[in-house]
Scaffold this motif. Structure first.
Motif, PDB file in Angstrom:
ATOM      1  N   LEU A   1      78.008 -66.835  30.391  1.00 48.35           N
ATOM      2  CA  LEU A   1      78.702 -65.879  31.258  1.00 48.35           C
ATOM      3  C   LEU A   1      77.735 -64.952  31.992  1.00 48.35           C
ATOM      4  O   LEU A   1      78.159 -64.081  32.745  1.00 48.35           O
ATOM      5  N   GLY A   2      76.448 -65.123  31.750  1.00 48.53           N
ATOM      6  CA  GLY A   2      75.449 -64.320  32.443  1.00 48.53           C
ATOM      7  C   GLY A   2      75.084 -63.016  31.761  1.00 48.53           C
ATOM      8  O   GLY A   2      74.485 -62.133  32.389  1.00 48.53           O
ATOM      9  N   PHE A   3      75.406 -62.886  30.481  1.00 47.63           N
ATOM     10  CA  PHE A   3      75.098 -61.661  29.741  1.00 47.63           C
ATOM     11  C   PHE A   3      73.918 -61.893  28.804  1.00 47.63           C
ATOM     12  O   PHE A   3      73.722 -63.001  28.294  1.00 47.63           O
ATOM     13  N   PRO A   4      73.153 -60.824  28.522  1.00 47.93           N
ATOM     14  CA  PRO A   4      71.996 -60.959  27.635  1.00 47.93           C
ATOM     15  C   PRO A   4      72.396 -61.065  26.165  1.00 47.93           C
ATOM     16  O   PRO A   4      73.534 -60.784  25.793  1.00 47.93           O
ATOM     17  N   ASN A   5      71.414 -61.430  25.361  1.00 49.97           N
ATOM     18  CA  ASN A   5      71.569 -61.506  23.920  1.00 49.97           C
ATOM     19  C   ASN A   5      71.853 -60.099  23.379  1.00 49.97           C
ATOM     20  O   ASN A   5      71.004 -59.215  23.507  1.00 49.97           O
ATOM     21  N   PRO A   6      73.005 -59.867  22.760  1.00 52.48           N
ATOM     22  CA  PRO A   6      73.318 -58.519  22.283  1.00 52.48           C
ATOM     23  C   PRO A   6      72.534 -58.101  21.043  1.00 52.48           C
ATOM     24  O   PRO A   6      72.556 -56.936  20.656  1.00 52.48           O
ATOM     25  N   TYR A   7      71.826 -59.037  20.445  1.00 54.53           N
ATOM     26  CA  TYR A   7      71.085 -58.748  19.224  1.00 54.53           C
ATOM     27  C   TYR A   7      69.614 -58.446  19.495  1.00 54.53           C
ATOM     28  O   TYR A   7      68.866 -58.185  18.570  1.00 54.53           O
ATOM     29  N   GLU A   8      69.213 -58.481  20.766  1.00 58.20           N
ATOM     30  CA  GLU A   8      67.846 -58.098  21.125  1.00 58.20           C
ATOM     31  C   GLU A   8      67.851 -56.622  21.489  1.00 58.20           C
ATOM     32  O   GLU A   8      68.863 -56.077  21.917  1.00 58.20           O
ATOM     33  N   SER A   9      66.705 -55.969  21.355  1.00 61.12           N
ATOM     34  CA  SER A   9      66.632 -54.527  21.597  1.00 61.12           C
ATOM     35  C   SER A   9      66.810 -54.165  23.065  1.00 61.12           C
ATOM     36  O   SER A   9      67.322 -53.114  23.385  1.00 61.12           O
ATOM     37  N   SER A  10      66.400 -55.001  23.981  1.00 58.45           N
ATOM     38  CA  SER A  10      66.568 -54.722  25.404  1.00 58.45           C
ATOM     39  C   SER A  10      67.743 -55.536  25.911  1.00 58.45           C
ATOM     40  O   SER A  10      67.718 -56.744  25.916  1.00 58.45           O
ATOM     41  N   ASN A  11      68.788 -54.855  26.350  1.00 52.57           N
ATOM     42  CA  ASN A  11      70.018 -55.553  26.701  1.00 52.57           C
ATOM     43  C   ASN A  11      70.438 -55.356  28.150  1.00 52.57           C
ATOM     44  O   ASN A  11      71.577 -55.052  28.452  1.00 52.57           O
ATOM     45  N   GLY A  12      69.515 -55.510  29.050  1.00 53.94           N
ATOM     46  CA  GLY A  12      69.880 -55.578  30.455  1.00 53.94           C
ATOM     47  C   GLY A  12      70.163 -54.252  31.127  1.00 53.94           C
ATOM     48  O   GLY A  12      70.825 -54.219  32.133  1.00 53.94           O
ATOM     49  N   ARG A  13      69.680 -53.182  30.599  1.00 51.05           N
ATOM     50  CA  ARG A  13      69.886 -51.889  31.267  1.00 51.05           C
ATOM     51  C   ARG A  13      68.717 -51.562  32.115  1.00 51.05           C
ATOM     52  O   ARG A  13      67.629 -51.906  31.928  1.00 51.05           O
TER      53      ARG A  13
END
Length: 152
Positions: free
Chosen positions: A140-152
């Protein structure tokens, strides 16, 4: 065919539109046959009351899943209900420095996977569930929520 009902106990422009939620639900359930699911978006008071009643926890949580315990009707599986607590989701996204829409998508997916029997009770099962979440979110184009950097 997915029969989806979205119930909104509150209105807030920060909550994703029905069309976005429907897209996420359709993606998770694609290719699995006819199914029926309800998504309910609640405020802090309702989220707190449901978590206390069903999990014995005296606080609100981000997502609760209530799998249906009933047979399919006319070849439509009734999956159950996913309840999302908007204020908790918004607070968590800010605290964890996550994009709010990505966090919503993650929790919708998380709740739907619970309805399908996934869980995170132990390490092995948690790993399977997290891998599926990461895969669906990436599609769906979203980053891995379990990584510390989440697309902000």
């Amino acid at each position: 065919m997915i029969e989806l009902e979205i119930q909104r106990q509150l209105q807030d422009p920060k909550i994703p539109e029905d069309a976005r939620i429907e897209r996420w639900v359709q993606h998770v359930l694609a290719g699995q046959g006819a199914a029926m699911v309800n998504v309910r978006i609640v405020d802090l008071a309702e989220g707190w009351a449901l978590n206390r009643q069903w999990r014995g926890k005296d606080s609100a949580t981000n997502v609760l899943s209530f799998p249906a315990d009933m047979p399919a009707a006319d070849d439509v599986r009734v999956l159950g209900d996913v309840v999302l607590c908007a204020p908790v989701i918004e607070r968590e996204a800010a605290e964890q420095d996550k994009d709010l829409e990505a966090h919503w998508a993650h929790l919708v997916i998380h709740g739907l996977l619970h309805l399908q029997g996934f869980d995170h009770i132990d390490g092995e099962r948690a790993g399977v569930m997290e891998s599926r979440e990461i895969e669906l979110l990436a599609e769906l184009g979203f980053p891995n929520p379990y990584e510390s950097s989440n697309g902000r």
